[in-house]
Design a protein around this motif. Structure first.
Motif, PDB file in Angstrom:
ATOM      1  N   VAL A 194       0.881  -0.988  -0.031  1.00 31.89           N
ATOM      2  CA  VAL A 194       0.015  -0.199  -0.090  1.00 31.89           C
ATOM      3  C   VAL A 194       0.783   1.278  -0.070  1.00 31.89           C
ATOM      4  O   VAL A 194       1.919   1.060   0.363  1.00 31.89           O
ATOM      5  N   VAL A 195       0.232   2.287  -0.354  1.00 31.58           N
ATOM      6  CA  VAL A 195       0.970   3.680  -0.413  1.00 31.58           C
ATOM      7  C   VAL A 195       0.585   4.075   1.107  1.00 31.58           C
ATOM      8  O   VAL A 195      -0.727   4.335   1.501  1.00 31.58           O
ATOM      9  N   PRO A 196       1.385   4.447   1.951  1.00 33.25           N
ATOM     10  CA  PRO A 196       1.068   4.873   3.394  1.00 33.25           C
ATOM     11  C   PRO A 196       0.406   6.215   3.346  1.00 33.25           C
ATOM     12  O   PRO A 196       0.455   7.238   2.598  1.00 33.25           O
ATOM     13  N   ALA A 212       4.659   0.506   2.023  1.00 32.83           N
ATOM     14  CA  ALA A 212       4.277  -0.153   3.201  1.00 32.83           C
ATOM     15  C   ALA A 212       3.684  -1.329   2.801  1.00 32.83           C
ATOM     16  O   ALA A 212       3.152  -1.599   1.842  1.00 32.83           O
ATOM     17  N   LEU A 213       3.534  -2.343   3.908  1.00 32.46           N
ATOM     18  CA  LEU A 213       2.768  -3.518   3.794  1.00 32.46           C
ATOM     19  C   LEU A 213       1.686  -3.403   4.688  1.00 32.46           C
ATOM     20  O   LEU A 213       1.880  -2.991   5.852  1.00 32.46           O
ATOM     21  N   ALA A 214       0.305  -3.742   4.355  1.00 36.98           N
ATOM     22  CA  ALA A 214      -0.844  -3.809   4.965  1.00 36.98           C
ATOM     23  C   ALA A 214      -1.217  -5.308   5.490  1.00 36.98           C
ATOM     24  O   ALA A 214      -1.403  -6.024   4.543  1.00 36.98           O
ATOM     25  N   ILE A 215      -1.285  -5.795   6.542  1.00 36.38           N
ATOM     26  CA  ILE A 215      -1.642  -7.044   6.948  1.00 36.38           C
ATOM     27  C   ILE A 215      -2.895  -7.237   7.916  1.00 36.38           C
ATOM     28  O   ILE A 215      -2.843  -6.275   8.897  1.00 36.38           O
ATOM     29  N   VAL A 232       0.065  -2.036   9.751  1.00 34.00           N
ATOM     30  CA  VAL A 232       0.918  -1.369   8.745  1.00 34.00           C
ATOM     31  C   VAL A 232       2.379  -1.103   8.906  1.00 34.00           C
ATOM     32  O   VAL A 232       2.927  -0.805   9.908  1.00 34.00           O
ATOM     33  N   VAL A 233       3.236  -1.863   8.263  1.00 28.64           N
ATOM     34  CA  VAL A 233       4.607  -2.376   8.269  1.00 28.64           C
ATOM     35  C   VAL A 233       5.364  -1.661   7.276  1.00 28.64           C
ATOM     36  O   VAL A 233       5.123  -1.504   6.117  1.00 28.64           O
TER      37      VAL A 233
END
Length: 264
Positions: A194-196, A212-215, A232-233
């Motif tokens: 994702v785009v933060p 970023a990664l959204a989990i 969000v990582v």
């Protein structure tokens, strides 16, 4: 004439390669040789070493940051980027456990820990919209640098004792087991790039142009959903690893974590 730094190669002004690209390539060479183990030079030191403009150095450093070789935030000098956390896929992943296993320190900044109602989350858990939920929101730090924003909701009927826990140095699943005698047995998870948001970029100090990664995770207890979690990582500090040589691991990644870790 500016004296040449003994470890820096001078730029070739007759080359068709831009000066910033030459500086970038030489800094990469020095990084890979382990020259900057203790500290990384500031902009003006690099200007002196390469006898180029500050604009040239800044462009080279920007490219190195985008490539993940350097880490820099607001008000901080550039430094060699720290290694990312590698998390096995197909498990109920644990930032807490992964940080410990990889030799990093970790702690959390607790932004919220309370009881509240949330109709959307309650519906995901198969509950009435007015059902009280325990909500925990944390900023997860790895070696004192922001790594992730973690938000979790659990039914108050099973998780109310968590309101007395100190989550700055402990894990959600550890406290859930110790205080509530609850151990998740599985779940399912969706991970996407994702785009933060602006707020996430500020809170996690995410560099420009870094994704970023959204989990999203639905944790289960005996097949019943009891945890909804959104994390969000930072994409430059977290990775997922799948071991294709282990058949049971392949099965685990299909069934979304039937053999969970108990720290998160």
């Amino acid at each position: 004439m500016v004296p040449e730094h003994p470890r820096a190669r001078p730029v070739d002004r007759a080359s068709a390669l831009p000066l910033w690209a030459q500086v970038q390539a030489d800094i990469e060479r020095r990084l890979r040789a382990g020259e900057f183990t203790d500290s990384f030079p500031g902009e003006m030191a690099l200007v002196d070493q390469y006898a180029v403009s500050r604009h040239t150095v800044r462009e080279a450093l920007r490219r190195l940051r985008e490539g993940g070789l350097l880490d820099a935030g607001r008000g901080r000098a550039p430094r060699v980027a720290s290694a990312e956390i590698a998390q096995p896929a197909g498990t109920l992943y644990s930032i807490f456990a992964s940080a410990q296993e990889s030799g990093h320190s970790q702690r959390s900044i607790v932004r919220a820990l309370d009881a509240r109602a949330d109709g959307t989350v309650a519906a995901r858990l198969g509950l009435e919209e007015s059902t009280p939920l325990i909500y925990l929101e944390r900023i997860r730090l790895l070696d004192e640098e922001p790594l992730a924003m973690d938000r979790a909701w659990l039914p108050a009927s099973i998780a109310a004792p968590l309101l007395d826990a100190d989550f700055t140095q402990t894990s959600l699943y550890g406290e859930l087991s110790a205080r509530c005698d609850v151990r998740l047995t599985g779940g399912r998870e969706e991970i996407r790039a994702v785009v933060p948001t602006t707020a996430e970029r500020v809170l996690l100090d995410i560099p420009d142009r870094t994704a970023a990664l959204a989990i999203d995770r639905l944790g289960e207890l005996g097949g019943r959903p009891v945890e909804w979690r959104q994390t969000v990582v930072r994409g430059d500090r977290f990775g997922l690893v799948t071991d294709l040589t282990r058949p049971h691991h392949l099965e685990a990644s299909v069934t979304a974590g039937r053999q969970p870790r108990r720290s998160a």
